[in-house]
Design an enzyme around this catalytic site. Structure first.
Site, PDB file in Angstrom:
ATOM      1  N   HIS A 102      -2.939   0.272  -8.212  1.00  0.00           N
ATOM      2  CA  HIS A 102      -2.687   1.691  -7.852  1.00  0.00           C
ATOM      3  C   HIS A 102      -1.712   1.832  -8.096  1.00  0.00           C
ATOM      4  O   HIS A 102      -1.609   3.101  -8.561  1.00  0.00           O
ATOM      5  CB  HIS A 102      -2.972   1.342  -6.266  1.00  0.00           C
ATOM      6  CG  HIS A 102      -4.440   1.444  -6.166  1.00  0.00           C
ATOM      7  ND1 HIS A 102      -4.884   0.402  -5.718  1.00  0.00           N
ATOM      8  CD2 HIS A 102      -5.563   2.351  -6.172  1.00  0.00           C
ATOM      9  CE1 HIS A 102      -6.635   0.436  -5.840  1.00  0.00           C
ATOM     10  NE2 HIS A 102      -6.698   1.954  -6.227  1.00  0.00           N
TER      11      HIS A 102
ATOM     12  N   HIS B 283       0.938  -1.107  -0.103  1.00  0.00           N
ATOM     13  CA  HIS B 283      -0.068  -0.449  -0.128  1.00  0.00           C
ATOM     14  C   HIS B 283       0.703   1.440  -0.222  1.00  0.00           C
ATOM     15  O   HIS B 283       0.529   2.341  -0.819  1.00  0.00           O
ATOM     16  CB  HIS B 283      -0.515  -0.512   1.171  1.00  0.00           C
ATOM     17  CG  HIS B 283      -1.792  -0.935   1.116  1.00  0.00           C
ATOM     18  ND1 HIS B 283      -2.778  -1.203   0.222  1.00  0.00           N
ATOM     19  CD2 HIS B 283      -1.861  -1.630   2.067  1.00  0.00           C
ATOM     20  CE1 HIS B 283      -3.243  -2.501   0.454  1.00  0.00           C
ATOM     21  NE2 HIS B 283      -3.385  -2.804   1.412  1.00  0.00           N
ATOM     22  N   MET B 284       1.637   0.863   0.448  1.00  0.00           N
ATOM     23  CA  MET B 284       2.907   2.438   0.928  1.00  0.00           C
ATOM     24  C   MET B 284       3.284   2.795  -0.902  1.00  0.00           C
ATOM     25  O   MET B 284       3.967   3.939  -0.691  1.00  0.00           O
ATOM     26  CB  MET B 284       3.484   2.059   1.895  1.00  0.00           C
ATOM     27  CG  MET B 284       4.594   3.518   2.116  1.00  0.00           C
ATOM     28  SD  MET B 284       3.548   5.438   2.880  1.00  0.00           S
ATOM     29  CE  MET B 284       2.834   4.643   4.068  1.00  0.00           C
ATOM     30  N   GLY B 285       3.142   1.430  -1.026  1.00  0.00           N
ATOM     31  CA  GLY B 285       4.325   1.463  -2.167  1.00  0.00           C
ATOM     32  C   GLY B 285       3.545   2.323  -3.456  1.00  0.00           C
ATOM     33  O   GLY B 285       4.241   3.319  -4.133  1.00  0.00           O
ATOM     34  N   ASP B 286       2.110   2.827  -3.589  1.00  0.00           N
ATOM     35  CA  ASP B 286       1.435   3.188  -4.648  1.00  0.00           C
ATOM     36  C   ASP B 286       1.415   4.106  -3.415  1.00  0.00           C
ATOM     37  O   ASP B 286       1.675   5.809  -4.435  1.00  0.00           O
ATOM     38  CB  ASP B 286       0.161   2.874  -4.766  1.00  0.00           C
ATOM     39  CG  ASP B 286      -0.845   3.080  -3.835  1.00  0.00           C
ATOM     40  OD1 ASP B 286      -1.413   4.289  -3.191  1.00  0.00           O
ATOM     41  OD2 ASP B 286      -0.752   2.135  -3.076  1.00  0.00           O
TER      42      ASP B 286
END
Length: 334
Positions: free
Chosen positions: A303, A279-282
């Site tokens: 995302h 999630h942090m990747g996007d």
């Protein structure tokens, strides 16, 4: 005005939100067609309209097509306005996705934003993920800020409320290539307007999975009676970087299994050895507006790919993308 195809990539609301953020940061207007074209109910829904309203308020923007169900939107921002603002989604729509749209524009400006809607709902980061994972990661690039929970809101009732404020700093280049050695795990297991033992049972389920790690584990139990009914647990692992995972309570799913899911997901993320979770990747991509980024994400998501393409359009950044798991991402400003 930039022309944005709302149907490319994951074809959902992320394209709109990222475009709003980058438009307000750069002052470049855009027109988007085919909003949420790949979703079951295409067009603007209350949550997306709330994001548009917030960014319109923050920049005194000229907007056309901002109505329920609209599949086209034209957005022309003005100068960013400081002050105290509020928006009510009117449903259990995610307050965190709205907050993520606004936070980059709030940096180093005297802006406070009160958002009402869903704080802990499916298919979006829970508010505790923002507090335990997002903010510590942003601190690594020199950005601090606060997200204060006034009231929890769950699906389908909503009714939650958060205040987002105090985002400031001198952003520097961010390098998070590896997670490093795990030092500790923290978390929050919450229950709202339901029996208090659920919070403890969620912790019990998570601990069954996390016991393989020989590090301190501290999961706070939060029990409140104000707000709409619901439960959830967020876990955050801290090493050289930060990774998170979460699980939302569901009818028919035991509290122990809710906790086990969060624990299992966190283990899965950590075993990739990446610098940040999927999630942090996007979420990080947009912050290339402030500094160069070099990091590895546990898994490459649609995302992330969507955010990269929108960011390229607005900022003209150079992007190097390698691998799927872990996925190595390098974004350089020109």
């Amino acid at each position: 005005m930039l022309e944005i195809d709302g149907s490319f990539g994951e074809g959902g609301g992320q394209i709109l939100r990222s475009s709003l953020t980058l438009s307000c940061l750069t002052g470049r207007g855009f027109r988007i067609r085919g909003i949420r074209a790949k979703r079951k109910n295409p067009g603007l829904q209350p949550q997306h309209l709330a994001s548009v309203r917030v960014m319109k308020m923050l920049t005194n923007a000229r907007v056309r097509g901002d109505y329920l169900g609209s599949t086209e939107l034209a957005f022309e921002p003005g100068n960013v306005i400081e002050g105290d603002f509020s928006v009510d989604v009117g449903t259990a729509g995610s307050v965190t996705l709205i907050a993520m749209t606004a936070i980059p524009v709030m940096i180093n400006r005297k802006i406070s934003l009160r958002i009402r809607g869903g704080t802990d709902v499916p298919l979006s980061p829970p508010v505790d993920y923002m507090r335990l994972v997002l903010i510590p990661v942003l601190e690594k690039m020199g950005i601090t800020g606060k997200i204060e929970v006034k009231r929890r809101g769950h699906y389908p009732e909503g009714g939650g409320e958060v205040v987002v404020y105090g985002f400031r700093g001198e952003p520097s280049d961010l390098v998070l290539s590896h997670f490093g050695e795990l030092r500790e795990i923290r978390g929050i297991s919450h229950v709202t307007s339901l029996p208090s033992h659920i919070a403890r049972r969620q912790v019990t389920g998570a601990m069954e999975v996390l016991k393989e790690f020989k590090v301190p584990v501290n999961i706070e139990e939060e029990i409140t009676k104000e707000g709409s009914k619901g439960t959830g647990i967020v876990l955050a692992a801290y090493g050289s970087s930060v990774m998170g995972a979460n699980s939302i309570g569901e009818i028919g799913v035991t509290a122990e299994n809710v906790g086990r899911k969060a624990g299992t997901d966190l283990v899965r993320e950590l075993k990739t050895g990446a610098g940040v979770d999927s999630h942090m990747g996007d979420m990080l991509v947009i912050f290339s507006a402030f500094a160069n980024l070099e990091y590895s994400a546990s898994f490459l998501t649609q995302h992330t790919e969507t955010n990269i393409e929108v960011t390229r359009k607005f900022l003209g950044v150079d992007v190097t993308l390698e691998g799927k798991s872990p996925s190595r991402i390098r974004i350089r400003r020109k």
